[in-house]
Motif scaffolding. Structure first.
Motif, PDB file in Angstrom:
ATOM      1  N   ALA A  36      -0.389  -2.872   3.593  1.00  0.00           N
ATOM      2  CA  ALA A  36      -1.171  -2.039   4.513  1.00  0.00           C
ATOM      3  C   ALA A  36      -0.942  -0.567   4.186  1.00  0.00           C
ATOM      4  O   ALA A  36       0.179  -0.155   3.879  1.00  0.00           O
ATOM      5  CB  ALA A  36      -0.764  -2.315   5.952  1.00  0.00           C
ATOM      6  N   ARG A  42      -1.799  -8.742  10.858  1.00  0.00           N
ATOM      7  CA  ARG A  42      -2.558  -7.556  11.240  1.00  0.00           C
ATOM      8  C   ARG A  42      -1.975  -6.917  12.502  1.00  0.00           C
ATOM      9  O   ARG A  42      -1.893  -5.689  12.621  1.00  0.00           O
ATOM     10  CB  ARG A  42      -4.015  -7.955  11.448  1.00  0.00           C
ATOM     11  N   PHE A  80      -6.213  -2.575   4.000  1.00  0.00           N
ATOM     12  CA  PHE A  80      -5.320  -3.620   3.501  1.00  0.00           C
ATOM     13  C   PHE A  80      -5.663  -3.982   2.061  1.00  0.00           C
ATOM     14  O   PHE A  80      -6.846  -4.003   1.678  1.00  0.00           O
ATOM     15  CB  PHE A  80      -5.437  -4.885   4.363  1.00  0.00           C
TER      16      PHE A  80
END
Length: 453
Positions: free
Chosen positions: A308, A368, A403
């Motif tokens: 990320a 996430r 990402f």
């Protein structure tokens, strides 16, 4: 025919015969014909002249003991001995040349004159004495040059500021110069016979492995280690291990030279740090950030773990600079850097790209929601007031998140995606985060398809 005339007449076949033997000597094998013969012709001609000269009984007695008259200058035999030492010949190799020269003359003489007369026998005796004298003169000069070389080498070792020592085939010290003893803070007697392991040096195991490479490959090795010795000297060292080989290329010992490179290493590290870090906050700058992002993308690709990237822009920071001045702004940027660093793990990277733009690389971002949690933690941390010398101020952050590999296939595209997401977050208000997503089957990452708040 007298032996003197025989030598002068047959000097070429004598030298050719002698040359065949000389080529078998290790240190002569690489020499050309001129270098190989160098002084042999002159020595033979001097011996021939000596055979023609009259000798008193005392001179004959001296010659029989290998002693010739002193004429104040160097003889060809002495010059030959000095040159052979310079060429790396051993004592035995040097003596072998004279023996071969004698054998070449006597062999050809005997074939030509199988029966030796009285005068010829006397000539042969005097020739052998002349060769013996040449051997004595050559070896004496060889030894003189060798002793001088040893003294000079010893003086160099003593005067050298670098620690130099010699290890036997078991890694034990058999010689250590003064600089080595001073570095170790030990008397040389306490070093000789010990190994690095015996002396308790923490780098001993690595050093031993590299020493074994030198043994196996018969080649030099350069290494480095970090250690401060009992003398208090140094911290960073480099060293050279060089094999000592005998004439048959067999290992006899290893020479080691240490060099203290602490000052140089620290200076290089300072230069590297300055080139790769933001001078105000101390965070990685754009150059180092891009390098780390590239490495992390490669690692993510190998490990199949997502990555990320957070792109931050400070809201309201320009007002702080304009109203309170750059000194207050710099103070706020430094505090922002500290708070960002406190919000992430040690293995993550926080960088300042310039101005009020910051980035965060989150490695192994499996879920996430974990990335969203970190982003919210950052927003909450930056929402708290910042204290300047004049007053406390409030700012906020807009964060764009992308990402790898979902949003972009490369570091540059990943950064661009996070940048786009950040601008979308800023358009939506303050203290906002936005995720960049590409639709399945869509085009390049730079085209924004969906932004989720």
């Amino acid at each position: 025919m007298r032996l003197a005339d025989f030598i002068r007449t047959n000097i070429e076949p004598i030298l050719e015969n002698w040359e065949e033997f000389a080529k078998t000597i290790l240190h002569a094998s690489h020499m050309n014909k001129t270098s190989l013969r160098d002084h042999a012709r002159d020595m033979l001609l001097v011996i021939a002249d000596d055979l023609d000269s009259q000798q008193s009984e005392s001179e004959q007695a001296a010659k029989s003991k290998g002693c010739g008259p002193e004429d104040g200058g160097e003889s060809w035999a002495e010059v030959h001995g000095g040159d052979r030492h310079t060429s790396g010949f051993s004592v035995m190799e040097t003596v072998s040349e004279f023996r071969a020269l004698r054998a070449s003359v006597v062999s050809l003489w005997s074939k030509t004159y199988p029966t030796v007369t009285g005068q010829q026998l006397e000539d042969l005796t005097r020739f052998n004495e002349a060769i013996d004298q040449a051997v004595a003169e050559s070896l004496e000069h060889y030894a003189t040059v060798k002793e001088m070389e040893t003294r000079l080498f010893g003086a160099i070792l003593v005067a050298s500021p670098d620690p130099i020592y010699v290890l036997d085939l078991k890694g034990r010290f058999i010689y250590a110069n003064k600089a080595t003893a001073d570095l170790f803070a030990l008397e040389r007697e306490a070093i000789i016979g010990k190994s690095n392991s015996d002396l308790g040096f923490p780098f001993a195991s690595d050093f031993r492995r590299n020493l074994e490479k030198v043994f196996a490959e018969r080649s030099t090795y350069r290494g480095k280690f970090v250690h401060t010795f009992a003398s208090g000297q140094g911290e960073r060292f480099e060293y050279l291990l060089a094999p000592v080989l005998d004439e048959h290329k067999k290992m006899e010992a290893t020479v080691c030279i240490f060099r203290d490179i602490t000052e140089q290493a620290l200076a290089e590290e300072k230069i590297w740090h300055s080139a790769h870090h933001d001078p105000l906050t101390g965070l990685p700058n754009r150059r180092l950030f891009l390098d780390r992002l590239e490495q992390e993308v490669k690692h993510a690709k190998r490990s199949s773990l997502p990555l990320a990237l957070l792109f931050l822009d400070l809201d309201g920071f320009k007002d702080v600079n304009d109203s309170l001045g750059h000194e207050a702004g710099d103070r706020v940027l430094c505090d922002v850097a500290e708070r960002l660093t406190d919000c992430v793990r040690e293995e993550d990277t926080v960088a300042r790209l310039g101005g009020d733009e910051f980035t965060v690389i989150l490695t192994a971002a499996r879920h996430r929601k974990d990335t969203e949690h970190v982003a919210q933690t950052i927003i909450d941390a930056l929402e708290r007031p910042f204290q300047t010398t004049k007053q406390s101020v409030h700012i906020s952050a807009s964060i764009g998140i992308s990402f790898y590999p979902q949003d972009a296939p490369s570091p540059v595209d990943l950064l661009q995606a996070a940048d786009h997401a950040m601008y979308k977050a800023k358009e939506s208000g303050t203290n906002r985060m936005c995720f960049y997503d590409t639709l399945e089957g869509s085009g390049p990452a730079h085209s924004i398809d969906i932004l989720r708040e």
